[in-house]
Design a protein around this motif. Structure first.
Motif, PDB file in Angstrom:
ATOM      1  N   MET A   1     -59.897 -46.505  36.509  1.00  0.00           N
ATOM      2  CA  MET A   1     -60.317 -47.766  35.904  1.00  0.00           C
ATOM      3  C   MET A   1     -60.546 -47.640  34.397  1.00  0.00           C
ATOM      4  SD  MET A   1     -60.277 -49.768  38.533  1.00  0.00           S
ATOM      5  CE  MET A   1     -61.315 -51.210  38.303  1.00  0.00           C
ATOM      6  N   ALA A   2     -60.523 -46.419  33.869  1.00  0.00           N
ATOM      7  CA  ALA A   2     -60.713 -46.222  32.425  1.00  0.00           C
ATOM      8  C   ALA A   2     -59.518 -46.776  31.662  1.00  0.00           C
ATOM      9  CB  ALA A   2     -60.890 -44.735  32.118  1.00  0.00           C
ATOM     10  N   ASP A   3     -59.774 -47.269  30.475  1.00  0.00           N
ATOM     11  CA  ASP A   3     -58.715 -47.898  29.677  1.00  0.00           C
ATOM     12  C   ASP A   3     -57.548 -46.955  29.386  1.00  0.00           C
ATOM     13  OD1 ASP A   3     -60.181 -50.232  29.608  1.00  0.00           O
ATOM     14  OD2 ASP A   3     -61.023 -49.869  27.616  1.00  0.00           O
ATOM     15  N   ALA A   4     -57.854 -45.664  29.246  1.00  0.00           N
ATOM     16  CA  ALA A   4     -56.820 -44.701  28.869  1.00  0.00           C
ATOM     17  C   ALA A   4     -55.979 -44.224  30.052  1.00  0.00           C
ATOM     18  CB  ALA A   4     -57.468 -43.493  28.184  1.00  0.00           C
ATOM     19  N   ALA A   5     -56.395 -44.517  31.272  1.00  0.00           N
ATOM     20  CA  ALA A   5     -55.735 -43.956  32.448  1.00  0.00           C
ATOM     21  C   ALA A   5     -54.279 -44.406  32.617  1.00  0.00           C
ATOM     22  CB  ALA A   5     -56.540 -44.275  33.706  1.00  0.00           C
ATOM     23  N   PRO A   6     -53.980 -45.693  32.555  1.00  0.00           N
ATOM     24  CA  PRO A   6     -52.576 -46.105  32.772  1.00  0.00           C
ATOM     25  C   PRO A   6     -51.597 -45.452  31.803  1.00  0.00           C
ATOM     26  CG  PRO A   6     -54.027 -47.998  32.917  1.00  0.00           C
ATOM     27  CD  PRO A   6     -54.868 -46.863  32.403  1.00  0.00           C
ATOM     28  N   ALA A   7     -51.979 -45.379  30.535  1.00  0.00           N
ATOM     29  CA  ALA A   7     -51.083 -44.768  29.549  1.00  0.00           C
ATOM     30  C   ALA A   7     -50.898 -43.280  29.822  1.00  0.00           C
ATOM     31  CB  ALA A   7     -51.628 -44.980  28.139  1.00  0.00           C
ATOM     32  N   ALA A   8     -51.970 -42.595  30.222  1.00  0.00           N
ATOM     33  CA  ALA A   8     -51.879 -41.171  30.518  1.00  0.00           C
ATOM     34  C   ALA A   8     -50.913 -40.913  31.666  1.00  0.00           C
ATOM     35  CB  ALA A   8     -53.265 -40.615  30.862  1.00  0.00           C
TER      36      ALA A   8
ATOM     37  N   GLU B   1     -56.383 -54.346  43.226  1.00  0.00           N
ATOM     38  CA  GLU B   1     -55.838 -55.262  42.222  1.00  0.00           C
ATOM     39  C   GLU B   1     -55.426 -54.509  40.958  1.00  0.00           C
ATOM     40  OE1 GLU B   1     -58.956 -58.062  41.760  1.00  0.00           O
ATOM     41  OE2 GLU B   1     -58.574 -59.059  43.683  1.00  0.00           O
ATOM     42  N   THR B   2     -56.257 -53.541  40.545  1.00  0.00           N
ATOM     43  CA  THR B   2     -55.925 -52.757  39.354  1.00  0.00           C
ATOM     44  C   THR B   2     -54.705 -51.887  39.610  1.00  0.00           C
ATOM     45  OG1 THR B   2     -58.284 -52.705  38.790  1.00  0.00           O
ATOM     46  CG2 THR B   2     -56.859 -51.158  37.630  1.00  0.00           C
ATOM     47  N   ALA B   3     -54.617 -51.323  40.822  1.00  0.00           N
ATOM     48  CA  ALA B   3     -53.448 -50.524  41.186  1.00  0.00           C
ATOM     49  C   ALA B   3     -52.182 -51.377  41.203  1.00  0.00           C
ATOM     50  CB  ALA B   3     -53.666 -49.875  42.555  1.00  0.00           C
ATOM     51  N   ALA B   4     -52.293 -52.586  41.744  1.00  0.00           N
ATOM     52  CA  ALA B   4     -51.140 -53.481  41.794  1.00  0.00           C
ATOM     53  C   ALA B   4     -50.699 -53.877  40.385  1.00  0.00           C
ATOM     54  CB  ALA B   4     -51.484 -54.731  42.607  1.00  0.00           C
ATOM     55  N   ASP B   5     -51.664 -54.124  39.510  1.00  0.00           N
ATOM     56  CA  ASP B   5     -51.337 -54.469  38.128  1.00  0.00           C
ATOM     57  C   ASP B   5     -50.609 -53.311  37.448  1.00  0.00           C
ATOM     58  OD1 ASP B   5     -51.747 -56.273  35.690  1.00  0.00           O
ATOM     59  OD2 ASP B   5     -52.700 -54.424  35.002  1.00  0.00           O
TER      60      ASP B   5
ATOM     61  N   LEU C   1     -43.535 -50.059  37.232  1.00  0.00           N
ATOM     62  CA  LEU C   1     -42.474 -49.697  38.185  1.00  0.00           C
ATOM     63  C   LEU C   1     -41.075 -49.984  37.650  1.00  0.00           C
ATOM     64  CD1 LEU C   1     -43.712 -50.844  41.719  1.00  0.00           C
ATOM     65  CD2 LEU C   1     -42.994 -48.530  41.100  1.00  0.00           C
ATOM     66  N   ALA C   2     -40.158 -49.138  38.069  1.00  0.00           N
ATOM     67  CA  ALA C   2     -38.744 -49.380  37.792  1.00  0.00           C
ATOM     68  C   ALA C   2     -38.243 -50.464  38.754  1.00  0.00           C
ATOM     69  CB  ALA C   2     -37.944 -48.096  37.993  1.00  0.00           C
TER      70      ALA C   2
ATOM     71  N   ASP D   1     -54.770 -64.333  46.525  1.00  0.00           N
ATOM     72  CA  ASP D   1     -54.238 -64.327  45.159  1.00  0.00           C
ATOM     73  C   ASP D   1     -53.382 -63.095  44.901  1.00  0.00           C
ATOM     74  OD1 ASP D   1     -55.496 -66.712  44.676  1.00  0.00           O
ATOM     75  OD2 ASP D   1     -57.169 -65.855  43.543  1.00  0.00           O
ATOM     76  N   LEU D   2     -53.874 -61.940  45.367  1.00  0.00           N
ATOM     77  CA  LEU D   2     -53.123 -60.702  45.176  1.00  0.00           C
ATOM     78  C   LEU D   2     -51.845 -60.716  45.992  1.00  0.00           C
ATOM     79  CD1 LEU D   2     -52.772 -57.903  43.998  1.00  0.00           C
ATOM     80  CD2 LEU D   2     -54.281 -57.011  45.792  1.00  0.00           C
ATOM     81  N   LEU D   3     -51.916 -61.242  47.206  1.00  0.00           N
ATOM     82  CA  LEU D   3     -50.732 -61.324  48.057  1.00  0.00           C
ATOM     83  C   LEU D   3     -49.661 -62.193  47.393  1.00  0.00           C
ATOM     84  CD1 LEU D   3     -49.553 -60.460  50.788  1.00  0.00           C
ATOM     85  CD2 LEU D   3     -50.541 -62.528  51.781  1.00  0.00           C
ATOM     86  N   ALA D   4     -50.096 -63.294  46.808  1.00  0.00           N
ATOM     87  CA  ALA D   4     -49.158 -64.182  46.112  1.00  0.00           C
ATOM     88  C   ALA D   4     -48.529 -63.469  44.921  1.00  0.00           C
ATOM     89  CB  ALA D   4     -49.875 -65.448  45.661  1.00  0.00           C
ATOM     90  N   LEU D   5     -49.333 -62.681  44.214  1.00  0.00           N
ATOM     91  CA  LEU D   5     -48.819 -61.933  43.065  1.00  0.00           C
ATOM     92  C   LEU D   5     -47.775 -60.921  43.496  1.00  0.00           C
ATOM     93  CD1 LEU D   5     -49.117 -61.293  39.987  1.00  0.00           C
ATOM     94  CD2 LEU D   5     -50.799 -59.551  40.662  1.00  0.00           C
TER      95      LEU D   5
END
Length: 219
Positions: free
Chosen positions: A112-119, A155-159, A165-166, A183-187
């Motif tokens: 959930m840390a801001d730097a995690a996705p980029a890492a 939700e964060t994982a799905a985002d 994803l390729a 909402d997540l299912l629709a997304l």
């Protein structure tokens, strides 16, 4: 009783230093065939069989070249990926320490840390084909609160999956009883060709966990 004199359904005596709930959990672990099988086959946790069973049903791992494992500890899912697809590049993240796994890059940090996705993205040679998440929030004993906290992780994982994803990729995540929120299912349905729910046989019958499997990322 067995010839050794041991009850095949082992029970633990509840001592003064062990709570009743802890003793119940340990007894369940001792009598769980998946736990015994995991130890016998060298898997780090019984959860490995959940991914094995999901892969058998949905064909997730074989074609993946880059995989992100969210909530990697203790490493059972990453082991499955490496065994079924040794050429796949795998990167994982968890708050808990995880012993090294050959061919896997592991970050001990909060997803959930801001730097995690980029890492995670920077550790791969390109966009992942598969994002897997066995994350669940620590429970507090209040059903609604526990559900909301775990769904926040989903939700964060799905985002993350949608952002990285390729095209054609897949996303798997643990959800709780009732499945994915509307909402997540629709997304997910907006961004993936197929979205299904499954409860693999290795999930305990009394567990509220299910998995959402989204395949065919539209990009």
């Amino acid at each position: 009783m067995t010839r050794s004199g041991k009850d095949p359904h082992e029970r633990l005596r509840t001592g003064t230093k062990r709570s009743t709930s802890s003793a119940r959990w340990l007894t369940r672990q001792l009598n769980d065939p998946y736990v015994r099988k995991a130890k016998a086959e060298g898997w780090r946790s019984r959860a490995a069989f959940k991914l094995i069973e999901l892969d058998e049903k949905f064909g997730l791992i074989k074609g993946a070249t880059r995989v992100v494992d969210l909530g990697i500890a203790p490493g059972g899912w990453a082991q499955v990926v490496r065994l079924h697809n040794p050429r796949a590049q795998v990167v994982g993240i968890d708050l808990l320490p995880t012993d090294p796994i050959e061919g896997v890059t592991i970050f001990q940090m909060d997803f959930m840390a801001d730097a995690a996705p980029a890492a995670l993205a920077e550790a791969l040679d390109g966009p992942p084909d598969l994002v897997i998440s066995d994350m669940a929030a620590n429970t507090v004993g209040h059903k609604q609160t526990d559900h909301l906290r775990t769904m926040g992780l989903v939700e964060t994982a799905a985002d993350f999956a949608i952002q990285h994803l390729a095209p054609g990729g897949a996303f798997i995540a643990k959800v709780l009883a009732g499945g994915t929120d509307a909402d997540l299912l629709a997304l997910l349905k907006k961004h993936f060709t197929t979205v299904k729910h499954a409860k693999p046989p290795a999930s305990r019958k009394d567990s509220s966990e299910w998995y959402v499997i989204a395949q065919g990322f539209k990009g």
